[in-house]
Design an enzyme around this catalytic site. Structure first.
Site, PDB file in Angstrom:
ATOM      1  N   TYR A  33      41.584 -29.635  31.550  1.00  9.38           N
ATOM      2  CA  TYR A  33      40.742 -30.829  31.692  1.00  9.38           C
ATOM      3  C   TYR A  33      39.309 -30.495  31.306  1.00  9.38           C
ATOM      4  CZ  TYR A  33      38.369 -34.805  33.870  1.00  9.38           C
ATOM      5  OH  TYR A  33      37.596 -35.912  34.098  1.00  9.38           O
TER       6      TYR A  33
ATOM      7  N   SER B 110      32.678 -35.838  31.658  1.00  7.61           N
ATOM      8  CA  SER B 110      32.839 -35.419  33.053  1.00  7.61           C
ATOM      9  C   SER B 110      31.792 -34.365  33.368  1.00  7.61           C
ATOM     10  CB  SER B 110      34.245 -34.835  33.267  1.00  7.61           C
ATOM     11  OG  SER B 110      34.352 -34.196  34.526  1.00  7.61           O
TER      12      SER B 110
END
Length: 265
Positions: A149, A136
């Site tokens: 995350y 990500s």
């Protein structure tokens, strides 16, 4: 030539878009997800000669080994593994629960590691293979409000690049894909939440097709890492290099993200 693929998280989002593109292009795909009922309904029209559906809990190493065995029995090899399955639960550091910690690291990190390990014996035996791990943009610079995350994707990126360096001598490539926010159910769940405002601080969100295109490019060029869009990636890397300066801009970008959240359909 890459013809045999395994894709996790294939029941929705990037995993579904990737699987459908691969099938359209005539590839053979083992589509995996923990939601087997959704897999069956999504891919009901495809031939069993081209598609193998498998229920997979990426947190379980033995489950991985069993699925890999099924693929090898059916097609005798695995050319590419795409670790797409992931989870995100936005929350402030003070409010994060033990279950949320486990969820992020069991699925995002351990799932990626177990998946990578499960295909290595067959890929090493054939002296070829490619592992695509979905990281990500949050793996390039910490994101307040998405600390778990962000930390888990930092780990995915680091593991992937390290593994790629180790495995190159065996003919096995590993690529970490680091996209900005993508128009998926994971993005939908973040709408209207202050904790996730920074997710929306870019000018627009990527489409799943854009991410799939980047995966196709990675399959051709075999880089250790791909970041998209490149300019947002550059900003993220600069923020990581100079965290004190980046911290001073968090408020401004959060306001921008909160404003854009109201405009996202």
């Amino acid at each position: 030539m890459n013809n045999i693929f395994m894709v996790t998280g294939a029941a929705s989002g990037i995993g579904q878009a990737l699987t459908q593109r691969l099938l359209k292009d005539g590839k053979k795909v083992c589509a995996c997800d923990i939601d087997f009922a959704r897999l069956e309904s999504t891919y009901a029209a495809y031939s069993a000669d081209q598609l193998l559906l498998q229920k997979l809990d990426v947190r379980q190493s033995q489950n991985w080994n069993s699925v890999v065995e099924q693929v090898l029995q059916k097609w005798q090899k695995i050319d590419v593994l795409c670790n797409v399955a992931g989870v995100l639960k936005e929350n402030w550091v003070m409010d994060s629960s033990a279950n949320e910690v486990d969820l992020h690291f069991d699925i995002n990190v351990k799932g990626t590691i177990f998946g990578t390990q499960s295909v290595l014996p067959s890929m090493r035996a054939q002296s070829a293979g490619h592992i695509i791990n979905m990281a990500s943009l949050a793996a390039l610079s910490p994101v307040p409000g998405l600390s778990l995350y962000s930390a888990s994707k930092f780990a995915v990126r680091s593991y992937s690049i390290s593994a790629g360096m180790e495995l190159a001598e065996y003919g096995i490539a590993v690529t970490a894909i680091c996209p900005d926010a993508v128009q998926t159910p994971m993005l939908d769940q973040q709408k209207g939440k202050v904790q996730a405002a920074l997710t929306f601080s870019g000018s627009s969100s990527l489409t799943t097709d854009e991410v799939v295109n980047s995966i196709y490019t990675a399959l051709k060029n075999k880089p250790l890492e791909m970041v998209l869009p490149p300019m947002r990636g550059l900003i993220a890397k600069l923020s990581n290099a100079f965290p004190e300066l980046a911290a001073g801009q968090v408020g401004r970008f959060r306001k921008k993200g909160m404003k854009r959240q109201t405009k996202v359909d």
